[in-house]
Design a protein around this motif. Structure first.
Motif, PDB file in Angstrom:
ATOM      1  N   LYS A   1       0.815  -1.209   0.000  1.00 17.02           N
ATOM      2  CA  LYS A   1       0.000   0.000   0.000  1.00 17.02           C
ATOM      3  C   LYS A   1       0.851   1.263   0.000  1.00 17.02           C
ATOM      4  O   LYS A   1       0.360   2.344  -0.317  1.00 17.02           O
ATOM      5  N   SER A   2       2.126   1.121   0.384  1.00 14.26           N
ATOM      6  CA  SER A   2       3.023   2.270   0.442  1.00 14.26           C
ATOM      7  C   SER A   2       4.463   1.777   0.400  1.00 14.26           C
ATOM      8  O   SER A   2       4.735   0.574   0.538  1.00 14.26           O
ATOM      9  N   PHE A   3       5.393   2.729   0.242  1.00 18.96           N
ATOM     10  CA  PHE A   3       6.814   2.376   0.239  1.00 18.96           C
ATOM     11  C   PHE A   3       7.221   1.817   1.601  1.00 18.96           C
ATOM     12  O   PHE A   3       7.989   0.851   1.684  1.00 18.96           O
ATOM     13  N   ASP A   4       6.702   2.389   2.670  1.00 19.90           N
ATOM     14  CA  ASP A   4       7.014   1.879   4.003  1.00 19.90           C
ATOM     15  C   ASP A   4       6.494   0.462   4.195  1.00 19.90           C
ATOM     16  O   ASP A   4       7.123  -0.352   4.885  1.00 19.90           O
ATOM     17  N   ASP A   5       5.369   0.170   3.583  1.00 20.40           N
ATOM     18  CA  ASP A   5       4.827  -1.187   3.627  1.00 20.40           C
ATOM     19  C   ASP A   5       5.819  -2.171   2.999  1.00 20.40           C
ATOM     20  O   ASP A   5       6.067  -3.261   3.527  1.00 20.40           O
ATOM     21  N   PHE A   6       6.394  -1.780   1.875  1.00 19.49           N
ATOM     22  CA  PHE A   6       7.434  -2.590   1.233  1.00 19.49           C
ATOM     23  C   PHE A   6       8.655  -2.743   2.141  1.00 19.49           C
ATOM     24  O   PHE A   6       9.190  -3.852   2.310  1.00 19.49           O
TER      25      PHE A   6
ATOM     26  N   PRO B   1      17.526  -9.810   0.314  1.00 18.98           N
ATOM     27  CA  PRO B   1      17.389  -8.758   1.326  1.00 18.98           C
ATOM     28  C   PRO B   1      16.087  -8.865   2.152  1.00 18.98           C
ATOM     29  O   PRO B   1      15.883  -8.046   3.045  1.00 18.98           O
ATOM     30  N   PHE B   2      15.246  -9.842   1.841  1.00 20.24           N
ATOM     31  CA  PHE B   2      13.943  -9.906   2.510  1.00 20.24           C
ATOM     32  C   PHE B   2      13.978 -10.794   3.746  1.00 20.24           C
ATOM     33  O   PHE B   2      14.809 -11.697   3.873  1.00 20.24           O
ATOM     34  N   LYS B   3      13.061 -10.526   4.661  1.00 21.99           N
ATOM     35  CA  LYS B   3      12.932 -11.346   5.842  1.00 21.99           C
ATOM     36  C   LYS B   3      12.595 -12.798   5.473  1.00 21.99           C
ATOM     37  O   LYS B   3      12.011 -13.056   4.420  1.00 21.99           O
ATOM     38  N   GLU B   4      12.952 -13.672   6.354  1.00 21.58           N
ATOM     39  CA  GLU B   4      12.636 -15.077   6.118  1.00 21.58           C
ATOM     40  C   GLU B   4      11.122 -15.270   6.059  1.00 21.58           C
ATOM     41  O   GLU B   4      10.371 -14.748   6.875  1.00 21.58           O
TER      42      GLU B   4
ATOM     43  N   LYS C   1      14.902  -7.047   5.499  1.00 15.38           N
ATOM     44  CA  LYS C   1      15.691  -7.263   6.714  1.00 15.38           C
ATOM     45  C   LYS C   1      16.013  -5.902   7.332  1.00 15.38           C
ATOM     46  O   LYS C   1      16.110  -4.897   6.619  1.00 15.38           O
ATOM     47  N   HIS C   2      16.202  -5.879   8.644  1.00 16.34           N
ATOM     48  CA  HIS C   2      16.373  -4.617   9.359  1.00 16.34           C
ATOM     49  C   HIS C   2      17.507  -3.779   8.793  1.00 16.34           C
ATOM     50  O   HIS C   2      17.341  -2.565   8.562  1.00 16.34           O
ATOM     51  N   ASN C   3      18.665  -4.390   8.540  1.00 14.76           N
ATOM     52  CA  ASN C   3      19.819  -3.609   8.081  1.00 14.76           C
ATOM     53  C   ASN C   3      19.593  -3.038   6.682  1.00 14.76           C
ATOM     54  O   ASN C   3      20.043  -1.940   6.364  1.00 14.76           O
ATOM     55  N   LYS C   4      18.851  -3.780   5.840  1.00 17.51           N
ATOM     56  CA  LYS C   4      18.564  -3.284   4.491  1.00 17.51           C
ATOM     57  C   LYS C   4      17.545  -2.149   4.555  1.00 17.51           C
ATOM     58  O   LYS C   4      17.665  -1.141   3.832  1.00 17.51           O
TER      59      LYS C   4
ATOM     60  N   LYS D   1      21.368  -3.755  -7.044  1.00 15.65           N
ATOM     61  CA  LYS D   1      19.904  -3.704  -7.031  1.00 15.65           C
ATOM     62  C   LYS D   1      19.316  -4.660  -5.989  1.00 15.65           C
ATOM     63  O   LYS D   1      18.208  -4.433  -5.494  1.00 15.65           O
ATOM     64  N   ILE D   2      20.033  -5.730  -5.672  1.00 14.09           N
ATOM     65  CA  ILE D   2      19.503  -6.749  -4.755  1.00 14.09           C
ATOM     66  C   ILE D   2      19.243  -6.136  -3.384  1.00 14.09           C
ATOM     67  O   ILE D   2      18.187  -6.373  -2.783  1.00 14.09           O
ATOM     68  N   GLU D   3      20.193  -5.350  -2.872  1.00  8.94           N
ATOM     69  CA  GLU D   3      20.023  -4.716  -1.560  1.00  8.94           C
ATOM     70  C   GLU D   3      18.817  -3.789  -1.511  1.00  8.94           C
ATOM     71  O   GLU D   3      18.330  -3.444  -0.437  1.00  8.94           O
ATOM     72  N   ARG D   4      18.332  -3.407  -2.671  1.00  6.74           N
ATOM     73  CA  ARG D   4      17.239  -2.442  -2.739  1.00  6.74           C
ATOM     74  C   ARG D   4      15.921  -3.091  -3.162  1.00  6.74           C
ATOM     75  O   ARG D   4      15.013  -2.414  -3.617  1.00  6.74           O
ATOM     76  N   GLY D   5      15.859  -4.418  -3.012  1.00  4.51           N
ATOM     77  CA  GLY D   5      14.606  -5.123  -3.198  1.00  4.51           C
ATOM     78  C   GLY D   5      14.387  -5.761  -4.552  1.00  4.51           C
ATOM     79  O   GLY D   5      13.323  -6.331  -4.802  1.00  4.51           O
ATOM     80  N   TYR D   6      15.380  -5.680  -5.444  1.00  3.62           N
ATOM     81  CA  TYR D   6      15.261  -6.265  -6.783  1.00  3.62           C
ATOM     82  C   TYR D   6      15.969  -7.614  -6.793  1.00  3.62           C
ATOM     83  O   TYR D   6      17.159  -7.695  -6.484  1.00  3.62           O
ATOM     84  N   LEU D   7      15.256  -8.666  -7.169  1.00  2.14           N
ATOM     85  CA  LEU D   7      15.813 -10.008  -7.121  1.00  2.14           C
ATOM     86  C   LEU D   7      16.084 -10.559  -8.517  1.00  2.14           C
ATOM     87  O   LEU D   7      15.434 -10.150  -9.494  1.00  2.14           O
ATOM     88  N   PRO D   8      17.036 -11.493  -8.641  1.00  4.03           N
ATOM     89  CA  PRO D   8      17.376 -12.034  -9.964  1.00  4.03           C
ATOM     90  C   PRO D   8      16.258 -12.901 -10.539  1.00  4.03           C
ATOM     91  O   PRO D   8      15.604 -13.660  -9.821  1.00  4.03           O
TER      92      PRO D   8
END
Length: 462
Positions: A258-263, A456-459, A268-271, A408-415
């Motif tokens: 619904k928002s960027f913060d939602d994403f 970069p995403f939570k488990e 993960k916390h550090n990302k 790009k991976i650290e910023r939410g883009y996956l291969p």
């Protein structure tokens, strides 16, 4: 990144084509000694320019006829400009091929004709249009079209075959010209044989494929390539004798945010912390970010963006394939399908990122900034974070951020996997390249797995 080091350990560099197979030793023997020499030349031969220049004028007259039944005859012919095909007919084929929900703006008549009319993809630049039209002879209805080009080099394709060309040259054969079905300068996946949704579309597909292969052979061309087709097409081409190849890009997926913060809460916390810090640093530079569409984009914006684009190509020792006219013409023709993200410092435009909007995808294409200026983290903001925000607002499923870039991976883009298919006439070269592609494929698959597993995403998010 640790995963990049892990990838390197298995012989893969993520930001460029995977490493090539080992060189044959002179002491090795084989029942195919010529093929061993081809292998060596394919991957370790000196880079030489191919001076051969085969005329393509005769191939433009080719026309193939296929009889489906006593009452149904299909012709497959070639045209030297997309302007020879009515835009309504071309776009009807493209829409049927993708469906409205997955509309691909790069397959539109507007985009492809702009490349030609602006002198960006033309014969003088090594891109001779040679598009395919399949018709029902009785009704004269167009049943399919294919974007196709006769190429005299391998630039602007994003699927690397320069070493193949060197090998052909080293052994006295000409690799160029070659046939290429693609969207010039655009590594975006989509169907390449654009079929109307008819009861005979599978037959039309086979007829077109046969005509393309026959044209390649009769014109004494080295090869025919289909780059960034859909996965479904890739399987069909492979079944018809094309060599399959895979590559890798980075895409962002919208999980009903619904928002960027939602994403960010899925990261993960550090990302998450790092992204927030980067966005704050951009805001602290007093830059104003704007997302412009359609009539909001003025001529001055395109003139500035062309300057930014040229700055990018100059700094990276690239070739400015696209002309100034391309941007103006595309903006005029494509309207709200264009999203131009700009950064302003006061009243001055200092950077921009060009995107096109599809049925369910935002396609990030080009980025550039004002010469002799540097704004930390602005590239990430304009190309990645603004694109994510736009996709969420527009309820789009995906952001395709283009080729390369592990950052790009650290910023939410996956291969994700990309595809290409290759039809080579010479059997010895074909076998050597096929062996290489098997090795390359296993490496690409391994890298994709490594990168996704350490994402970069939570488990549990994916």
């Amino acid at each position: 990144m640790a995963v990049v080091a892990a990838a390197a350990a298995v012989g893969v560099r993520c930001s460029s084509p995977p490493l090539l197979p080992r060189k044959f030793k002179s002491s090795e023997t084989s029942p195919f000694p010529y093929r061993n020499r081809i292998h060596a030349s394919l991957f370790w031969g000196p880079a030489k320019r191919n001076s051969n220049n085969i005329s393509s004028s005769s191939s433009h007259q080719q026309k193939f006829t296929f009889t489906l039944s006593s009452e149904k005859v299909i012709t497959v012919s070639f045209v030297s400009s997309i302007s020879d095909i009515p835009s309504t007919e071309w776009d009807a084929c493209a829409l049927d091929a993708t469906g409205h929900d997955k509309f691909n703006p790069f397959l539109s008549h507007a985009f492809l004709s702009t490349l030609e009319l602006s002198a960006s993809a033309v014969k003088e630049k090594g891109w001779t249009p040679h598009h395919i039209v399949a018709k029902d002879e009785e009704t004269n209805h167009i049943l399919a079209v294919v974007p196709l080009y006769l190429k005299t080099h391998s630039y602007g394709e994003f699927v690397f075959d320069h070493s193949w060309a060197n090998a052909y040259y080293n052994y006295g054969s000409a690799y160029y010209p070659k046939l290429q079905s693609c969207v010039p300068f655009t590594p975006v996946t989509g169907p390449r044989i654009l079929l109307r949704d008819t009861s005979i579309k599978n037959h039309v597909f086979d007829f077109i494929l046969s005509a393309m292969k026959d044209l390649t052979a009769k014109s004494q061309l080295s090869s025919l390539h289909v780059t960034f087709p859909s996965e479904n097409e890739w399987h069909k081409f492979t079944q018809k004798g094309f060599l399959p190849r895979i590559g890798m890009q980075y895409h962002w997926n919208n999980r009903n945010y619904k928002s960027f913060d939602d994403f960010l809460m899925d990261m993960k916390h550090n990302k998450r912390k790092k992204i927030r810090q980067e966005r704050k640093k951009v805001a602290a530079q007093n830059l104003i970010m704007k997302r412009l569409r359609g009539y909001e984009i003025k001529a001055r914006h395109w003139d500035s963006f062309y300057t930014f684009y040229r700055n990018t190509t100059d700094n990276k020792w690239g070739t400015p394939h696209l002309t100034r006219e391309f941007f103006h013409e595309m903006g005029s023709k494509m309207g709200d399908q264009v999203l131009l993200i700009v950064a302003e410092d006061g009243d001055e435009l200092v950077a921009g990122a060009l995107n096109l909007i599809g049925g369910d995808t935002l396609f990030g294409r080009l980025w550039g900034c004002q010469p002799q200026t540097y704004y930390p983290f602005l590239h990430f903001e304009a190309c990645y974070y603004q694109a994510i925000e736009a996709a969420i607002e527009l309820n789009l499923k995906t952001v395709e951020a283009g080729a390369q870039g592990e950052h790009k991976i650290e910023r939410g883009y996956l291969p994700v996997t990309t595809y290409s298919c290759h039809y080579l006439i010479d059997e010895e070269f074909r076998k050597a390249i096929e062996d290489f592609l098997v090795r390359e494929s296993s490496q690409v698959k391994l890298v994709i797995k490594l990168l996704r597993d350490s994402g970069p995403f939570k488990e549990g998010v994916l």
